[in-house]
Scaffold this motif. Structure first.
Motif, PDB file in Angstrom:
ATOM      1  N   LEU A  63     -51.623 -50.685 -43.722  1.00 42.15           N
ATOM      2  CA  LEU A  63     -50.170 -50.474 -43.665  1.00 42.15           C
ATOM      3  C   LEU A  63     -49.915 -48.996 -43.457  1.00 42.15           C
ATOM      4  CD1 LEU A  63     -49.040 -52.447 -46.878  1.00 42.15           C
ATOM      5  CD2 LEU A  63     -49.307 -53.349 -44.553  1.00 42.15           C
ATOM      6  N   THR A  64     -48.907 -48.647 -42.662  1.00 43.28           N
ATOM      7  CA  THR A  64     -48.451 -47.259 -42.673  1.00 43.28           C
ATOM      8  C   THR A  64     -47.131 -47.197 -43.432  1.00 43.28           C
ATOM      9  OG1 THR A  64     -47.221 -47.353 -40.595  1.00 43.28           O
ATOM     10  CG2 THR A  64     -49.556 -46.732 -40.459  1.00 43.28           C
ATOM     11  N   GLN A  65     -46.855 -46.027 -43.975  1.00 45.02           N
ATOM     12  CA  GLN A  65     -45.657 -45.830 -44.805  1.00 45.02           C
ATOM     13  C   GLN A  65     -45.065 -44.457 -44.489  1.00 45.02           C
ATOM     14  OE1 GLN A  65     -46.461 -45.995 -49.093  1.00 45.02           O
ATOM     15  NE2 GLN A  65     -44.419 -46.846 -49.479  1.00 45.02           N
ATOM     16  N   ASP A  66     -43.874 -44.477 -43.909  1.00 43.79           N
ATOM     17  CA  ASP A  66     -43.128 -43.249 -43.644  1.00 43.79           C
ATOM     18  C   ASP A  66     -42.787 -42.641 -45.010  1.00 43.79           C
ATOM     19  OD1 ASP A  66     -42.304 -41.944 -41.238  1.00 43.79           O
ATOM     20  OD2 ASP A  66     -40.206 -42.475 -41.605  1.00 43.79           O
ATOM     21  N   TRP A  67     -43.040 -41.348 -45.187  1.00 47.58           N
ATOM     22  CA  TRP A  67     -43.054 -40.803 -46.557  1.00 47.58           C
ATOM     23  C   TRP A  67     -42.583 -39.343 -46.528  1.00 47.58           C
ATOM     24  CZ3 TRP A  67     -43.484 -43.600 -50.794  1.00 47.58           C
ATOM     25  CH2 TRP A  67     -43.902 -43.041 -51.995  1.00 47.58           C
ATOM     26  N   HIS A  68     -41.241 -39.193 -46.481  1.00 42.15           N
ATOM     27  CA  HIS A  68     -40.669 -37.867 -46.247  1.00 42.15           C
ATOM     28  C   HIS A  68     -40.218 -37.178 -47.529  1.00 42.15           C
ATOM     29  CE1 HIS A  68     -40.664 -38.757 -42.012  1.00 42.15           C
ATOM     30  NE2 HIS A  68     -39.721 -39.674 -42.078  1.00 42.15           N
ATOM     31  N   PRO A  69     -40.395 -35.846 -47.601  1.00 44.40           N
ATOM     32  CA  PRO A  69     -39.724 -35.085 -48.654  1.00 44.40           C
ATOM     33  C   PRO A  69     -38.211 -35.123 -48.433  1.00 44.40           C
ATOM     34  CG  PRO A  69     -40.777 -33.584 -47.086  1.00 44.40           C
ATOM     35  CD  PRO A  69     -41.164 -34.986 -46.678  1.00 44.40           C
ATOM     36  N   ALA A  70     -37.430 -34.929 -49.492  1.00 43.05           N
ATOM     37  CA  ALA A  70     -35.964 -35.085 -49.421  1.00 43.05           C
ATOM     38  C   ALA A  70     -35.322 -34.101 -48.450  1.00 43.05           C
ATOM     39  CB  ALA A  70     -35.357 -34.938 -50.812  1.00 43.05           C
ATOM     40  N   ASP A  71     -36.012 -32.979 -48.170  1.00 42.27           N
ATOM     41  CA  ASP A  71     -35.444 -31.979 -47.257  1.00 42.27           C
ATOM     42  C   ASP A  71     -36.153 -31.991 -45.896  1.00 42.27           C
ATOM     43  OD1 ASP A  71     -37.887 -31.044 -48.143  1.00 42.27           O
ATOM     44  OD2 ASP A  71     -37.183 -29.010 -48.606  1.00 42.27           O
ATOM     45  N   HIS A  72     -36.625 -33.159 -45.496  1.00 46.14           N
ATOM     46  CA  HIS A  72     -37.394 -33.231 -44.248  1.00 46.14           C
ATOM     47  C   HIS A  72     -36.552 -32.793 -43.054  1.00 46.14           C
ATOM     48  CE1 HIS A  72     -39.988 -35.209 -41.113  1.00 46.14           C
ATOM     49  NE2 HIS A  72     -40.879 -34.614 -41.867  1.00 46.14           N
ATOM     50  N   ARG A  73     -37.187 -32.064 -42.128  1.00 44.21           N
ATOM     51  CA  ARG A  73     -36.461 -31.491 -40.984  1.00 44.21           C
ATOM     52  C   ARG A  73     -36.063 -32.526 -39.940  1.00 44.21           C
ATOM     53  NH1 ARG A  73     -34.254 -26.790 -41.606  1.00 44.21           N
ATOM     54  NH2 ARG A  73     -34.674 -26.087 -39.481  1.00 44.21           N
ATOM     55  N   SER A  74     -36.531 -33.754 -40.058  1.00 39.85           N
ATOM     56  CA  SER A  74     -36.089 -34.805 -39.123  1.00 39.85           C
ATOM     57  C   SER A  74     -34.749 -35.391 -39.543  1.00 39.85           C
ATOM     58  CB  SER A  74     -37.125 -35.936 -39.042  1.00 39.85           C
ATOM     59  OG  SER A  74     -37.067 -36.768 -40.191  1.00 39.85           O
ATOM     60  N   PHE A  75     -34.260 -35.011 -40.722  1.00 40.51           N
ATOM     61  CA  PHE A  75     -32.991 -35.549 -41.215  1.00 40.51           C
ATOM     62  C   PHE A  75     -31.842 -34.693 -40.675  1.00 40.51           C
ATOM     63  CE2 PHE A  75     -35.024 -37.072 -45.526  1.00 40.51           C
ATOM     64  CZ  PHE A  75     -35.828 -37.961 -44.824  1.00 40.51           C
ATOM     65  N   ALA A  76     -30.788 -35.343 -40.174  1.00 39.66           N
ATOM     66  CA  ALA A  76     -29.600 -34.604 -39.732  1.00 39.66           C
ATOM     67  C   ALA A  76     -29.059 -33.743 -40.870  1.00 39.66           C
ATOM     68  CB  ALA A  76     -28.538 -35.577 -39.239  1.00 39.66           C
ATOM     69  N   SER A  77     -29.187 -34.240 -42.100  1.00 36.22           N
ATOM     70  CA  SER A  77     -28.651 -33.513 -43.270  1.00 36.22           C
ATOM     71  C   SER A  77     -29.312 -32.151 -43.468  1.00 36.22           C
ATOM     72  CB  SER A  77     -28.831 -34.355 -44.533  1.00 36.22           C
ATOM     73  OG  SER A  77     -30.211 -34.580 -44.777  1.00 36.22           O
ATOM     74  N   ALA A  78     -30.472 -31.922 -42.826  1.00 32.95           N
ATOM     75  CA  ALA A  78     -31.157 -30.632 -42.949  1.00 32.95           C
ATOM     76  C   ALA A  78     -30.644 -29.608 -41.935  1.00 32.95           C
ATOM     77  CB  ALA A  78     -32.660 -30.823 -42.766  1.00 32.95           C
ATOM     78  N   HIS A  79     -29.712 -30.057 -41.060  1.00 39.98           N
ATOM     79  CA  HIS A  79     -29.201 -29.180 -39.991  1.00 39.98           C
ATOM     80  C   HIS A  79     -27.677 -29.171 -40.045  1.00 39.98           C
ATOM     81  CE1 HIS A  79     -33.251 -29.274 -38.149  1.00 39.98           C
ATOM     82  NE2 HIS A  79     -33.253 -30.498 -38.624  1.00 39.98           N
ATOM     83  N   PRO A  80     -27.098 -28.107 -40.609  1.00 39.26           N
ATOM     84  CA  PRO A  80     -25.631 -28.057 -40.766  1.00 39.26           C
ATOM     85  C   PRO A  80     -24.912 -28.368 -39.452  1.00 39.26           C
ATOM     86  CG  PRO A  80     -26.654 -26.173 -41.848  1.00 39.26           C
ATOM     87  CD  PRO A  80     -27.758 -26.900 -41.125  1.00 39.26           C
ATOM     88  N   PRO A  99     -30.856 -40.365 -39.989  1.00 35.84           N
ATOM     89  CA  PRO A  99     -30.286 -40.374 -41.340  1.00 35.84           C
ATOM     90  C   PRO A  99     -31.414 -40.121 -42.351  1.00 35.84           C
ATOM     91  CG  PRO A  99     -30.175 -42.580 -40.319  1.00 35.84           C
ATOM     92  CD  PRO A  99     -30.849 -41.672 -39.332  1.00 35.84           C
ATOM     93  N   ASP A 100     -31.083 -39.664 -43.531  1.00 39.36           N
ATOM     94  CA  ASP A 100     -32.099 -39.524 -44.581  1.00 39.36           C
ATOM     95  C   ASP A 100     -32.745 -40.900 -44.785  1.00 39.36           C
ATOM     96  OD1 ASP A 100     -30.654 -37.161 -44.768  1.00 39.36           O
ATOM     97  OD2 ASP A 100     -30.626 -37.154 -46.968  1.00 39.36           O
ATOM     98  N   HIS A 101     -34.057 -40.950 -44.756  1.00 37.57           N
ATOM     99  CA  HIS A 101     -34.728 -42.243 -44.906  1.00 37.57           C
ATOM    100  C   HIS A 101     -36.124 -42.046 -45.474  1.00 37.57           C
ATOM    101  CE1 HIS A 101     -36.297 -40.744 -41.080  1.00 37.57           C
ATOM    102  NE2 HIS A 101     -37.369 -41.491 -41.320  1.00 37.57           N
ATOM    103  N   CYS A 102     -36.635 -43.093 -46.094  1.00 28.91           N
ATOM    104  CA  CYS A 102     -38.014 -43.116 -46.596  1.00 28.91           C
ATOM    105  C   CYS A 102     -38.377 -41.864 -47.382  1.00 28.91           C
ATOM    106  CB  CYS A 102     -38.998 -43.349 -45.451  1.00 28.91           C
ATOM    107  SG  CYS A 102     -38.755 -44.951 -44.657  1.00 28.91           S
ATOM    108  N   VAL A 103     -37.458 -41.494 -48.274  1.00 29.85           N
ATOM    109  CA  VAL A 103     -37.734 -40.341 -49.132  1.00 29.85           C
ATOM    110  C   VAL A 103     -38.773 -40.753 -50.174  1.00 29.85           C
ATOM    111  CG1 VAL A 103     -36.725 -38.782 -50.847  1.00 29.85           C
ATOM    112  CG2 VAL A 103     -35.495 -39.277 -48.715  1.00 29.85           C
ATOM    113  N   GLN A 104     -39.766 -39.897 -50.324  1.00 24.13           N
ATOM    114  CA  GLN A 104     -40.914 -40.183 -51.193  1.00 24.13           C
ATOM    115  C   GLN A 104     -40.485 -40.741 -52.551  1.00 24.13           C
ATOM    116  OE1 GLN A 104     -42.639 -36.283 -51.213  1.00 24.13           O
ATOM    117  NE2 GLN A 104     -43.436 -36.472 -49.131  1.00 24.13           N
TER     118      GLN A 104
END
Ligand code: VGL
Ligand code: ZN
Length: 226
Positions: A63-80, A99-104
């Motif tokens: 299985l693979t599991q997307d596993w992002h830190p809450a401030d991941h740079r792929s999230f729109a929320s990380a870019h004002p 969108p913020d997703h798969c936060v660890q």
């Protein structure tokens, strides 16, 4: 290329040298989740049956599991000023923001409750470096940081990799594509995968690239008995 244009091959029963990778069957990618993929839930039962099939022949299931830190740079929320699905291209991030997703450790990052995780032998987490995304189960989006999946599969004698899960135009696509780069025979199971569809041409270009690289396409119905 569209899904209906795909040419399918018959592989016969999974046998020695085959392995199965089930990509990112996590709550956030399933309807109700933060980055919901349409019909992401309807493929779960079929995936369970294919995992069972590989288990019956004692073949590796990963299985693979997307596993992002809450401030991941792929999230729109990380870019004002940016919104989810806005185009964005930076080293290791893009072609859109998410969108913020798969936060660890979150519920969204957990496997869907109906996925029979007991039938899998290894879990490869990816996307945990803040500044690099990882669509592929093999290689992060910087094109060089490896996840360990290749080592695992080689150690277990894998030559041919079957790939299913979410999303067909991102993590399934990049896993299949890198699998070819690494010398595996790769069989994608499109009826056990669904696309995100952002940007609008993501699926057609993924299908084009996979076909060009010699990825093969198989129907789950041709693998499963009855
Ligand atoms: C995925 C977008 C962002 C995927 C993961 O699993 O296909 N897509 N992160
Ligand atoms: Zn992600």
């Amino acid at each position: 290329m569209k899904l209906k244009d795909l040419v399918y091959v018959k592989t016969g029963n999974p046998a020695s040298g085959d392995a199965l990778a089930v990509i990112d069957m996590q709550n956030d990618f399933i309807p109700g989740g933060a980055l919901a993929v349409r019909e992401g839930d309807v493929i779960i039962e079929g995936i369970n049956r294919v995992m069972e099939l590989f288990n019956r022949s004692d073949l590796p299931v990963v299985l693979t599991q997307d596993w992002h830190p809450a401030d991941h740079r792929s999230f729109a929320s990380a870019h004002p000023g940016m919104s989810p699905y806005d185009p964005f291209d930076a080293q290791g991030i893009g072609p859109v923001l998410w969108p913020d997703h798969c936060v660890q450790g979150s519920h969204g990052a957990s496997f869907h409750k109906d996925l029979e995780t007991r039938l899998a032998h290894a879990v490869i987490r990816k996307g945990y470096h803040r500044d690099i995304d990882s669509y592929s189960g093999f290689l992060e989006n910087d094109g060089k940081t490896r996840t360990g999946l290749d080592g695992y599969l080689r150690d277990r004698g894998t030559r041919r990799l079957f790939v299913c899960g979410l999303a067909l135009d991102y993590c399934v696509f990049f896993t299949a594509s890198h699998g070819r780069d690494l010398g595996y025979e790769v069989c994608v199971i499109p009826d056990l995968a669904r696309p995100v569809g952002s940007p609008p041409d993501s699926l057609s270009s993924a299908l084009d690239t996979m076909s060009g690289k010699g990825v093969r396409f198989v129907r789950s119905g041709d693998l499963l008995p009855g």
